[in-house]
Design a protein around this motif. Structure first.
Motif, short mmCIF file in Angstrom:
data_model
loop_
_atom_site.label_atom_id
_atom_site.label_comp_id
_atom_site.label_asym_id
_atom_site.label_seq_id
_atom_site.Cartn_x
_atom_site.Cartn_y
_atom_site.Cartn_z
N PHE A 1 0.84 -1.21 0.00
CA PHE A 1 0.00 0.00 0.00
C PHE A 1 0.87 1.25 0.00
O PHE A 1 1.77 1.37 0.84
CB PHE A 1 -0.88 0.08 1.26
CG PHE A 1 -2.02 -0.88 1.26
CD1 PHE A 1 -3.11 -0.67 0.44
CD2 PHE A 1 -2.03 -1.97 2.09
CE1 PHE A 1 -4.18 -1.56 0.44
CE2 PHE A 1 -3.09 -2.87 2.10
CZ PHE A 1 -4.17 -2.65 1.28
N TYR B 1 -2.81 5.25 1.70
CA TYR B 1 -3.99 4.39 1.71
C TYR B 1 -4.23 3.72 3.06
O TYR B 1 -5.33 3.24 3.32
CB TYR B 1 -3.86 3.30 0.64
CG TYR B 1 -4.21 3.79 -0.74
CD1 TYR B 1 -3.46 4.79 -1.34
CD2 TYR B 1 -5.29 3.28 -1.44
CE1 TYR B 1 -3.78 5.25 -2.60
CE2 TYR B 1 -5.61 3.74 -2.71
CZ TYR B 1 -4.84 4.72 -3.28
OH TYR B 1 -5.15 5.19 -4.52
N ARG B 2 -3.21 3.67 3.91
CA ARG B 2 -3.39 2.94 5.17
C ARG B 2 -3.07 3.78 6.41
O ARG B 2 -3.62 3.52 7.48
CB ARG B 2 -2.50 1.69 5.19
CG ARG B 2 -3.14 0.44 4.58
CD ARG B 2 -4.26 -0.07 5.47
NE ARG B 2 -5.00 -1.18 4.87
CZ ARG B 2 -4.75 -2.46 5.08
NH1 ARG B 2 -3.76 -2.82 5.87
NH2 ARG B 2 -5.49 -3.39 4.52
N TYR C 1 -7.88 -10.44 4.51
CA TYR C 1 -8.18 -9.03 4.27
C TYR C 1 -7.22 -8.44 3.24
O TYR C 1 -6.00 -8.50 3.40
CB TYR C 1 -8.07 -8.26 5.59
CG TYR C 1 -8.88 -6.97 5.57
CD1 TYR C 1 -10.26 -6.98 5.77
CD2 TYR C 1 -8.27 -5.75 5.29
CE1 TYR C 1 -11.01 -5.82 5.72
CE2 TYR C 1 -9.02 -4.59 5.25
CZ TYR C 1 -10.39 -4.63 5.47
OH TYR C 1 -11.14 -3.48 5.41
N SER C 2 -7.80 -7.90 2.16
CA SER C 2 -6.98 -7.26 1.12
C SER C 2 -6.05 -8.26 0.42
O SER C 2 -4.91 -7.92 0.10
CB SER C 2 -6.11 -6.15 1.73
OG SER C 2 -6.57 -4.91 1.36
N HIS D 1 -7.68 -10.36 -4.32
CA HIS D 1 -7.33 -9.96 -5.69
C HIS D 1 -5.97 -10.50 -6.11
O HIS D 1 -5.72 -10.71 -7.29
CB HIS D 1 -7.42 -8.44 -5.90
CG HIS D 1 -6.91 -7.59 -4.79
ND1 HIS D 1 -7.37 -7.66 -3.50
CD2 HIS D 1 -5.95 -6.63 -4.77
CE1 HIS D 1 -6.74 -6.80 -2.75
NE2 HIS D 1 -5.87 -6.15 -3.49
N ASP E 1 -12.14 -6.30 1.89
CA ASP E 1 -11.40 -5.30 1.10
C ASP E 1 -11.14 -5.80 -0.32
O ASP E 1 -10.00 -5.73 -0.80
CB ASP E 1 -10.09 -4.95 1.82
CG ASP E 1 -9.61 -3.54 1.46
OD1 ASP E 1 -10.47 -2.67 1.22
OD2 ASP E 1 -8.39 -3.31 1.41
N GLN F 1 -18.34 -1.80 3.12
CA GLN F 1 -17.40 -1.37 4.16
C GLN F 1 -17.96 -0.11 4.83
O GLN F 1 -18.74 0.62 4.22
CB GLN F 1 -16.06 -1.05 3.52
CG GLN F 1 -15.45 -2.22 2.78
CD GLN F 1 -14.00 -1.97 2.37
OE1 GLN F 1 -13.64 -0.84 2.05
NE2 GLN F 1 -13.20 -3.01 2.39
N ARG G 1 -14.67 -0.85 -2.98
CA ARG G 1 -14.34 -2.19 -2.48
C ARG G 1 -15.47 -2.70 -1.60
O ARG G 1 -16.17 -1.90 -0.98
CB ARG G 1 -13.04 -2.16 -1.67
CG ARG G 1 -11.83 -1.85 -2.53
CD ARG G 1 -10.52 -2.11 -1.81
NE ARG G 1 -9.41 -1.91 -2.72
CZ ARG G 1 -8.18 -2.38 -2.53
NH1 ARG G 1 -7.90 -3.05 -1.45
NH2 ARG G 1 -7.24 -2.18 -3.42
N ASP H 1 -16.91 -6.39 0.92
CA ASP H 1 -16.49 -7.55 1.72
C ASP H 1 -17.43 -8.73 1.46
O ASP H 1 -18.63 -8.54 1.26
CB ASP H 1 -16.55 -7.22 3.22
CG ASP H 1 -15.55 -6.14 3.65
OD1 ASP H 1 -14.71 -5.73 2.83
OD2 ASP H 1 -15.63 -5.72 4.82
#
Ligand SMILES: C[S@@+](CC[C@H](N)C(=O)[O-])C[C@H]1O[C@@H](n2cnc3c(N)ncnc32)[C@H](O)[C@@H]1O
Length: 251
Positions: A33, A37-38, A134-135, A138, A167, A233, A243, A245
């Motif tokens: 990231f 973004y975080r 999580y995340s 993809h 995510d 989310q 995004r 969940d």
């Protein structure tokens, strides 16, 4: 803005191993990231996870985190599990897991889920109260078989178990956003331009999750005997407008 921004396009499990071992990267960058973004978002993200994986609010549960990473969110999750006396089984590469502290409640299970760890998974089948991923979906979608991932993850759940595949970037959701006045303003604020966002319909989008993928994961989960729901989310999360969940409950 981070000088490492371009590093994060088209990455996979092997790239994450290199990031994990690269000490010029921040903790956010090691997990792919850009800082923006975080940074300072971990608290709201964990709160959103806890509102969905409600078993985490109890005590003495067994949790599996697939693609655990090593950022602040992961450190906050470890702390939460310590205070709630959970056993937290963390799955990721050896390199990534070595960035995490060795604490009593954590069991590190290095390897690429699921096929590098089938023997260890066999021991866990049917015994896990909550699975978090999580995340990560993809990356699995690009590199592996997303249905094999789903089946293996589902097989871990105990009766009454919960799973959050969180995510997930959904291209269809992104296109719905950018086709709307809200999305156009969002794009123009973000880019500080008057340009219009790119909207692609009916084009081949390689390596991209869309409604068809998510709906098929919901259908497969339901036919495998669990309930499955696509859920939004919390709106304060950094990518909540594009995004979503996948929440799963084993009856
Ligand atoms: C974007 S990071 C997310 C980390 C963490 N879950 C978070 O949200 O902060 C993706 C992580 O998934 C891991 N990963 C990707 N594919 C994986 C697989 N098949 N098995 C285990 N870990 C995987 C990567 O090494 C990386 O640490």
């Amino acid at each position: 803005m981070s000088t490492h921004q371009n590093l994060f396009a088209n990455i996979g499990y092997q790239n994450f191993k290199q990031f994990a071992a690269d000490d010029t990267l921040t903790l956010h960058e090691k997990i792919g990231f850009p800082n923006a973004y975080r940074e300072n978002k971990e608290e709201v993200i964990l709160k959103d996870i806890l509102s969905k994986l409600t078993h985490l609010n109890k005590t003495h549960k067994t949790i599996v985190d697939i693609g655990a990473g090593c950022g602040q969110l992961t450190l906050d999750l470890i702390e939460h599990c310590q205070t709630h006396h959970h056993r937290l089984i963390m799955i990721d590469s050896e390199e990534m897991l070595s960035n995490l502290p060795d604490v009593e409640c954590v069991v590190k299970m290095p390897g690429c889920f699921p096929f590098e760890m089938m023997d260890q998974l066999d021991v866990l089948r049917g015994s896990i109260d909550a699975v978090l991923c999580y995340s990560v979906l993809h990356y699995i979608f690009q590199e592996g078989n997303v249905f094999a991932f789903l089946d293996q993850a589902l097989s871990l759940l105990a009766l009454g178990g919960q799973m959050l595949i969180g995510d997930i970037p959904n291209h269809s959701m992104r296109m719905r956003l950018f086709s709307s006045p809200t999305g156009i303003s969002f794009h123009q604020d973000f880019t500080q331009t008057n340009s219009l966002p790119q909207v692609q319909h009916h084009e081949i989008m390689f390596n991209t999750i869309d409604d068809s993928v998510l709906m098929s994961l919901v259908t497969r989960t339901r036919l495998q005997g669990c309930n499955a729901y696509l859920v939004p989310q919390h709106p304060t999360l950094p990518m909540a407008n594009r995004r979503e969940d996948l929440l799963i409950h084993r009856p």
